[in-house]
Scaffold this motif. Sequence first.
Motif, PDB file in Angstrom:
ATOM      1  N   LEU A 130      -5.171 -16.085   8.665  1.00  0.00           N
ATOM      2  CA  LEU A 130      -4.154 -15.609   7.738  1.00  0.00           C
ATOM      3  C   LEU A 130      -3.033 -16.620   7.539  1.00  0.00           C
ATOM      4  N   MET A 131      -2.625 -17.242   8.646  1.00  0.00           N
ATOM      5  CA  MET A 131      -1.553 -18.238   8.528  1.00  0.00           C
ATOM      6  C   MET A 131      -1.999 -19.408   7.676  1.00  0.00           C
ATOM      7  N   LEU A 132      -3.271 -19.803   7.846  1.00  0.00           N
ATOM      8  CA  LEU A 132      -3.769 -20.927   7.051  1.00  0.00           C
ATOM      9  C   LEU A 132      -3.874 -20.544   5.584  1.00  0.00           C
ATOM     10  N   LEU A 133      -4.154 -19.251   5.345  1.00  0.00           N
ATOM     11  CA  LEU A 133      -4.143 -18.788   3.960  1.00  0.00           C
ATOM     12  C   LEU A 133      -2.736 -18.879   3.385  1.00  0.00           C
ATOM     13  N   ALA A 134      -1.746 -18.561   4.229  1.00  0.00           N
ATOM     14  CA  ALA A 134      -0.362 -18.668   3.768  1.00  0.00           C
ATOM     15  C   ALA A 134       0.023 -20.117   3.495  1.00  0.00           C
ATOM     16  N   VAL A 135      -0.463 -21.029   4.345  1.00  0.00           N
ATOM     17  CA  VAL A 135      -0.185 -22.441   4.116  1.00  0.00           C
ATOM     18  C   VAL A 135      -0.842 -22.897   2.828  1.00  0.00           C
ATOM     19  N   GLU A 136      -2.070 -22.429   2.609  1.00  0.00           N
ATOM     20  CA  GLU A 136      -2.833 -22.835   1.444  1.00  0.00           C
ATOM     21  C   GLU A 136      -2.164 -22.387   0.161  1.00  0.00           C
ATOM     22  N   SER A 137      -1.573 -21.183   0.185  1.00  0.00           N
ATOM     23  CA  SER A 137      -0.935 -20.688  -1.034  1.00  0.00           C
ATOM     24  C   SER A 137       0.535 -21.045  -1.070  1.00  0.00           C
TER      25      SER A 137
ATOM     26  N   PHE B 247       5.409 -20.456   2.546  1.00  0.00           N
ATOM     27  CA  PHE B 247       5.831 -20.769   3.902  1.00  0.00           C
ATOM     28  C   PHE B 247       6.794 -19.753   4.452  1.00  0.00           C
ATOM     29  N   HIS B 248       7.526 -19.051   3.597  1.00  0.00           N
ATOM     30  CA  HIS B 248       8.362 -17.967   4.100  1.00  0.00           C
ATOM     31  C   HIS B 248       7.498 -16.862   4.670  1.00  0.00           C
ATOM     32  N   ALA B 249       6.426 -16.550   3.959  1.00  0.00           N
ATOM     33  CA  ALA B 249       5.500 -15.530   4.445  1.00  0.00           C
ATOM     34  C   ALA B 249       4.850 -15.979   5.738  1.00  0.00           C
ATOM     35  N   LEU B 250       4.542 -17.279   5.802  1.00  0.00           N
ATOM     36  CA  LEU B 250       3.923 -17.806   7.012  1.00  0.00           C
ATOM     37  C   LEU B 250       4.813 -17.597   8.212  1.00  0.00           C
ATOM     38  N   PHE B 251       6.089 -17.996   8.095  1.00  0.00           N
ATOM     39  CA  PHE B 251       6.956 -17.911   9.258  1.00  0.00           C
ATOM     40  C   PHE B 251       7.338 -16.485   9.581  1.00  0.00           C
TER      41      PHE B 251
ATOM     42  N   LEU C 169       4.040   0.024  10.842  1.00  0.00           N
ATOM     43  CA  LEU C 169       4.456  -1.040  11.731  1.00  0.00           C
ATOM     44  C   LEU C 169       4.602  -2.352  10.970  1.00  0.00           C
ATOM     45  N   ALA C 170       5.285  -3.294  11.617  1.00  0.00           N
ATOM     46  CA  ALA C 170       5.726  -4.485  10.904  1.00  0.00           C
ATOM     47  C   ALA C 170       4.603  -5.424  10.542  1.00  0.00           C
ATOM     48  N   GLY C 171       3.483  -5.350  11.227  1.00  0.00           N
ATOM     49  CA  GLY C 171       2.397  -6.280  10.952  1.00  0.00           C
ATOM     50  C   GLY C 171       1.865  -6.152   9.536  1.00  0.00           C
ATOM     51  N   PHE C 172       1.966  -4.942   9.013  1.00  0.00           N
ATOM     52  CA  PHE C 172       1.487  -4.702   7.661  1.00  0.00           C
ATOM     53  C   PHE C 172       2.262  -5.537   6.663  1.00  0.00           C
ATOM     54  N   PHE C 173       3.584  -5.581   6.837  1.00  0.00           N
ATOM     55  CA  PHE C 173       4.389  -6.278   5.841  1.00  0.00           C
ATOM     56  C   PHE C 173       4.197  -7.774   5.903  1.00  0.00           C
ATOM     57  N   GLY C 174       3.954  -8.286   7.142  1.00  0.00           N
ATOM     58  CA  GLY C 174       3.651  -9.708   7.240  1.00  0.00           C
ATOM     59  C   GLY C 174       2.386 -10.059   6.481  1.00  0.00           C
TER      60      GLY C 174
ATOM     61  N   ALA D 272       0.926  -8.290   4.143  1.00  0.00           N
ATOM     62  CA  ALA D 272       1.011  -7.985   2.714  1.00  0.00           C
ATOM     63  C   ALA D 272       1.731  -9.092   1.966  1.00  0.00           C
ATOM     64  N   PHE D 273       2.748  -9.667   2.588  1.00  0.00           N
ATOM     65  CA  PHE D 273       3.481 -10.745   1.942  1.00  0.00           C
ATOM     66  C   PHE D 273       2.602 -11.975   1.750  1.00  0.00           C
ATOM     67  N   ILE D 274       1.776 -12.255   2.796  1.00  0.00           N
ATOM     68  CA  ILE D 274       0.856 -13.387   2.673  1.00  0.00           C
ATOM     69  C   ILE D 274      -0.147 -13.129   1.567  1.00  0.00           C
ATOM     70  N   PHE D 275      -0.662 -11.896   1.491  1.00  0.00           N
ATOM     71  CA  PHE D 275      -1.638 -11.599   0.429  1.00  0.00           C
ATOM     72  C   PHE D 275      -0.998 -11.669  -0.943  1.00  0.00           C
ATOM     73  N   TRP D 276       0.292 -11.295  -1.015  1.00  0.00           N
ATOM     74  CA  TRP D 276       0.982 -11.357  -2.300  1.00  0.00           C
ATOM     75  C   TRP D 276       1.099 -12.811  -2.757  1.00  0.00           C
ATOM     76  N   HIS D 277       1.424 -13.710  -1.802  1.00  0.00           N
ATOM     77  CA  HIS D 277       1.507 -15.120  -2.136  1.00  0.00           C
ATOM     78  C   HIS D 277       0.162 -15.670  -2.571  1.00  0.00           C
ATOM     79  N   ALA D 278      -0.892 -15.211  -1.887  1.00  0.00           N
ATOM     80  CA  ALA D 278      -2.228 -15.697  -2.248  1.00  0.00           C
ATOM     81  C   ALA D 278      -2.596 -15.242  -3.650  1.00  0.00           C
ATOM     82  N   SER D 279      -2.190 -14.027  -4.022  1.00  0.00           N
ATOM     83  CA  SER D 279      -2.522 -13.559  -5.372  1.00  0.00           C
ATOM     84  C   SER D 279      -1.685 -14.274  -6.417  1.00  0.00           C
ATOM     85  N   THR D 280      -0.485 -14.724  -6.033  1.00  0.00           N
ATOM     86  CA  THR D 280       0.348 -15.463  -6.987  1.00  0.00           C
ATOM     87  C   THR D 280      -0.296 -16.783  -7.358  1.00  0.00           C
TER      88      THR D 280
END
Lengths: 159, 442
Positions: free
Chosen positions: B286-293, B296-300, B335-340, B342-350
């Motif tokens: 997931l983190m690498l997906l965040a890097v790819e898209s 980086f805010h979503a990643l951290f 729980l908070a893991g969902f939002f982390g 979801a934000f990464i997936f949102w960036h990937a869809s962008t």
Amino acid sequence: MYLEHSFIALLAFLSFTISWTRNVFMSLMYSILLYINSFVVLLSLGFEFLAIINVLVYVGALAVLFLFVIMLLEIPSTELRAYYRGYSALIIPFFGIYYYARSFWLSNSTILTFIPTLESINSVGYAFYIVYADVLVLNSLILTIALFGALVLAHSQSN
Amino acid sequence: MLWYSLIELDFLISLIIVIVYGLFSLRCKNINLTDVYFISRLLPITFIIGFYVESCNTVFYPSIDLLVAILTSIVMGSFRNFESILLLLLAFVGNIFMLHSIDFMTFFITLEAQNFCFFVLCALMSSKISSSFNVEASIKFFVLSAFTSGVLLYWFSHIYLITGCTTFSLINNFFSIGEAGTYVNSTSFFSYFVLCALLFKLGAAPLHLWVTHIYSGVKRNLLLYISTIPKLSLFGFWFNNFQTTVSYSSVLLFSLFSLILGSFSAYNQPALRSLFAYSTINEMGLMLLAVESAGFHALFQHLGLYIISQFLLWNLHDKNLFSIVALTLAGLPPLAGFFGKAFIFWHASTVGLFTTLLVALICTVVSLVYYLRIIRLFYNASSAISLRFLHYTGACSIRRSMIIQPTNTIYSMETRVALTSLCVVLLFFLPIFVIKPFVCFA
């Protein structure tokens, strides 16, 4: 000119005597002589950094390692000698090839002398101590970790 | 370059002083080792705060090395050995210098510093029952890591051969003429392989084989260290220094591999440790997906949530809370893991990575199964034996791990309750802070 050629010939001679002697200790001594000889030959070719690294690693680490092996383990030299099948005679063709080929290369323009230009040492020294000096200090950190780690692991095994 | 970094290199002198101070405790009766532990826990934070005191900033901007310092001093609290604390300090130096390195040489040296500390810690932290597992895991990681460093050095030497310089920002100025007259970056092919060495250290598939061995074989406090600090420092290095200056092709392949392997391989794992090893690999995907898209805010953000959940995971002795932490790793909504995630997936869809997004969603659903299985196990097993504590058992099955007496714990009961309640509060209330991006973007 003959000095440098005799150093190169000494390389071949020493590699012959390493495997020809029956004494294990003399074999090690001949190998140390071979390393120092290669140091001289590399210096005369102008590769100062490689020569120093050669002597540092071979004599400083490897020969000392073999010395400790010979000292601490009782090597039965007669048993070692039993496996000797005369393969040190393999060097003799190389003697012959070298002396045969020397007559082709020997002309007035090829002069093999020791010219101390020190270029490689200059470049390495500049890179080590001026450009990458902070990396050198960080390297000391790595050496500390390695040494400390080795000591700690050895100590905890004995516990 | 030495004179610019002399002040940071003086930290090594303070390390020597700490070592001598610790050695004095052997001879002198008045010097207690707990004082040394206190000083060495304080040392990373005081080192980093020096940067803030010295700077002219009017606004306090927390940087990644402050986080690494705080995490190091927290993780040091669970180690009871002076040698391990010292090795953590030495690894801290490697972390800080890697976060600030802009050169291949310093990147390699500091990476090796962290690796060495981890090898030695791995082999040191052994209990009676699993000492051979530890040594085996340590040797495996050592050999693989040495090979990876060899690969890194080889491609680094290729870059040096072409460009003649080792600094990150200078190697991008070399272009060759590609097909149809376009300019092609000469070094991006080689920088990709240097990135592979970094990905090995992170635990991304297909370079993930050491993760399961290490996770099964080591003690819990070392597991706490390996899941939090190296990942933070490596991603910090990547974000700060590597991705702005060095051009490479995508890490999408690693991300896909990690997601698929991390979610599907966890099905047959009998041991809790290897289950969470594969969940780590999943999270790295997931983190690498965040890097790819380029999110980086979503990643951290997700990395921070992941670090908090790892803290809870390897410190908890209560199995009910353990299962709740497993839920936040799974990514279930309150729980908070969902939002982390979801934000990464949102960036990937962008960015437009829709196929990868689909694969990631499928893998999340698939990985939910074994997280829920943990909950089912821990909530239903009270019929057989009432078991309130989890015990470190190394590589053995979940069933066997339930028939064990509670261990001597590292913390006292009060600090454990405090740490647990703090992290649980964070995990429950953090969604309020992280839900705001979705309100804004909707």
